[in-house]
Scaffold this motif. Structure first.
Motif, PDB file in Angstrom:
ATOM      1  N   GLY A  59       0.741  -1.373   0.002  1.00  0.00           N
ATOM      2  CA  GLY A  59       0.157   0.021   0.035  1.00  0.00           C
ATOM      3  C   GLY A  59       0.690   1.275  -0.138  1.00  0.00           C
ATOM      4  O   GLY A  59       0.331   2.313   0.549  1.00  0.00           O
ATOM      5  N   THR A  60       2.225   1.279  -0.279  1.00  0.00           N
ATOM      6  CA  THR A  60       2.815   2.297  -0.401  1.00  0.00           C
ATOM      7  C   THR A  60       3.709   2.430  -1.895  1.00  0.00           C
ATOM      8  O   THR A  60       3.825   1.581  -2.523  1.00  0.00           O
ATOM      9  CB  THR A  60       4.065   2.008   0.673  1.00  0.00           C
ATOM     10  N   ILE A  61       3.936   3.800  -2.384  1.00  0.00           N
ATOM     11  CA  ILE A  61       4.574   4.225  -3.298  1.00  0.00           C
ATOM     12  C   ILE A  61       5.800   4.634  -3.002  1.00  0.00           C
ATOM     13  O   ILE A  61       5.898   5.734  -2.189  1.00  0.00           O
ATOM     14  CB  ILE A  61       3.788   5.122  -4.321  1.00  0.00           C
ATOM     15  N   TYR A  62       6.862   4.111  -3.536  1.00  0.00           N
ATOM     16  CA  TYR A  62       8.390   4.567  -3.000  1.00  0.00           C
ATOM     17  C   TYR A  62       8.816   5.196  -4.229  1.00  0.00           C
ATOM     18  O   TYR A  62       8.749   4.811  -5.502  1.00  0.00           O
ATOM     19  CB  TYR A  62       9.178   3.327  -2.797  1.00  0.00           C
ATOM     20  N   LEU A  63       9.486   6.430  -4.177  1.00  0.00           N
ATOM     21  CA  LEU A  63      10.282   6.933  -5.096  1.00  0.00           C
ATOM     22  C   LEU A  63      12.143   6.792  -4.691  1.00  0.00           C
ATOM     23  O   LEU A  63      12.291   6.945  -3.919  1.00  0.00           O
ATOM     24  CB  LEU A  63      10.198   8.679  -5.324  1.00  0.00           C
ATOM     25  N   VAL A  64      12.653   5.812  -5.656  1.00  0.00           N
ATOM     26  CA  VAL A  64      13.919   5.514  -5.783  1.00  0.00           C
ATOM     27  C   VAL A  64      14.756   6.053  -6.611  1.00  0.00           C
ATOM     28  O   VAL A  64      14.246   6.530  -7.745  1.00  0.00           O
ATOM     29  CB  VAL A  64      14.036   4.156  -5.598  1.00  0.00           C
ATOM     30  N   LEU A  65      16.073   6.191  -6.443  1.00  0.00           N
ATOM     31  CA  LEU A  65      16.946   6.534  -7.289  1.00  0.00           C
ATOM     32  C   LEU A  65      17.615   5.301  -8.251  1.00  0.00           C
ATOM     33  O   LEU A  65      18.346   4.554  -7.391  1.00  0.00           O
ATOM     34  CB  LEU A  65      18.075   7.517  -6.856  1.00  0.00           C
ATOM     35  N   TYR A  66      17.590   5.181  -9.320  1.00  0.00           N
ATOM     36  CA  TYR A  66      17.990   4.215 -10.035  1.00  0.00           C
ATOM     37  C   TYR A  66      19.401   4.609 -11.086  1.00  0.00           C
ATOM     38  O   TYR A  66      19.169   5.615 -11.573  1.00  0.00           O
ATOM     39  CB  TYR A  66      17.385   3.455 -11.045  1.00  0.00           C
ATOM     40  N   THR A  67      20.394   4.075 -10.872  1.00  0.00           N
ATOM     41  CA  THR A  67      21.595   4.553 -11.503  1.00  0.00           C
ATOM     42  C   THR A  67      21.952   3.307 -12.714  1.00  0.00           C
ATOM     43  O   THR A  67      22.190   2.007 -12.022  1.00  0.00           O
ATOM     44  CB  THR A  67      22.804   4.904 -10.707  1.00  0.00           C
ATOM     45  N   ASP A  68      22.107   3.677 -13.776  1.00  0.00           N
ATOM     46  CA  ASP A  68      22.154   2.596 -14.940  1.00  0.00           C
ATOM     47  C   ASP A  68      23.830   2.417 -15.039  1.00  0.00           C
ATOM     48  O   ASP A  68      24.316   3.315 -15.742  1.00  0.00           O
ATOM     49  CB  ASP A  68      21.384   3.002 -16.390  1.00  0.00           C
ATOM     50  N   THR A  69      24.355   1.562 -14.407  1.00  0.00           N
ATOM     51  CA  THR A  69      25.603   1.288 -14.350  1.00  0.00           C
ATOM     52  C   THR A  69      26.065   0.819 -15.675  1.00  0.00           C
ATOM     53  O   THR A  69      27.464   0.594 -16.033  1.00  0.00           O
ATOM     54  CB  THR A  69      26.301   0.428 -13.078  1.00  0.00           C
ATOM     55  N   LEU A  70      25.513  -0.306 -16.408  1.00  0.00           N
ATOM     56  CA  LEU A  70      25.851  -0.795 -17.688  1.00  0.00           C
ATOM     57  C   LEU A  70      25.614   0.141 -18.950  1.00  0.00           C
ATOM     58  O   LEU A  70      25.938  -0.322 -19.972  1.00  0.00           O
ATOM     59  CB  LEU A  70      24.812  -2.033 -17.784  1.00  0.00           C
ATOM     60  N   GLY A  71      24.922   1.209 -18.804  1.00  0.00           N
ATOM     61  CA  GLY A  71      24.586   2.095 -19.930  1.00  0.00           C
ATOM     62  C   GLY A  71      23.529   1.424 -20.998  1.00  0.00           C
ATOM     63  O   GLY A  71      23.680   1.844 -22.139  1.00  0.00           O
ATOM     64  N   THR A  72      22.711   0.676 -20.395  1.00  0.00           N
ATOM     65  CA  THR A  72      21.611  -0.003 -21.367  1.00  0.00           C
ATOM     66  C   THR A  72      20.482   0.942 -21.555  1.00  0.00           C
ATOM     67  O   THR A  72      19.610   0.595 -22.409  1.00  0.00           O
ATOM     68  CB  THR A  72      21.230  -1.508 -20.820  1.00  0.00           C
TER      69      THR A  72
END
Length: 119
Positions: A59-72
């Protein structure tokens, strides 16, 4: 002597799980939205691309920081996908396609509003 040794081994076998760390509880999460991360500083081409990803878990919406380390750049096409995550106090952990655990920092969280449909 043999009974005493067997008794000691049984006691150790029973006590061993008490010293083990419990496995984390993984839950189903749905990726709701992916947006490019707006950083305060100047962006350079050598820095890996980062995205703000909205994920609904229970029942929760999270805002997370995703870093694309592979460059895809595949994260921008992930909206609507479901995956298993473990929600910690400050991070969300998931396993990537290779089975490696990845931790994403939680930027914010809010309760998910549900819209009930009338029948």
């Amino acid at each position: 002597m043999l009974k005493a040794l067997l008794f000691i081994v049984m006691i150790c076998a029973v006590a061993l799980p008490a010293f083990c760390e419990p496995s984390p509880k993984y839950e189903v999460a749905t990726i709701l939205d992916v947006k490019p991360h707006q950083s305060a500083g100047d962006s350079s081409s050598s820095v890996a691309a980062s995205c703000d990803v909205s994920v609904r878990v229970a029942g929760t919406i999270y805002l997370v920081l995703y870093t694309d380390t592979l460059g895809t750049s595949t994260a921008k096409y992930a909206a609507g996908r479901e995956l298993l995550v473990h929600v910690g106090k400050r991070t969300i952990t998931y396993n990537d396609i290779l089975g490696r655990s990845q931790e994403l920092p939680i930027i914010s969280q809010k309760p998910a509003t549900t819209v009930s449909q009338s029948k």
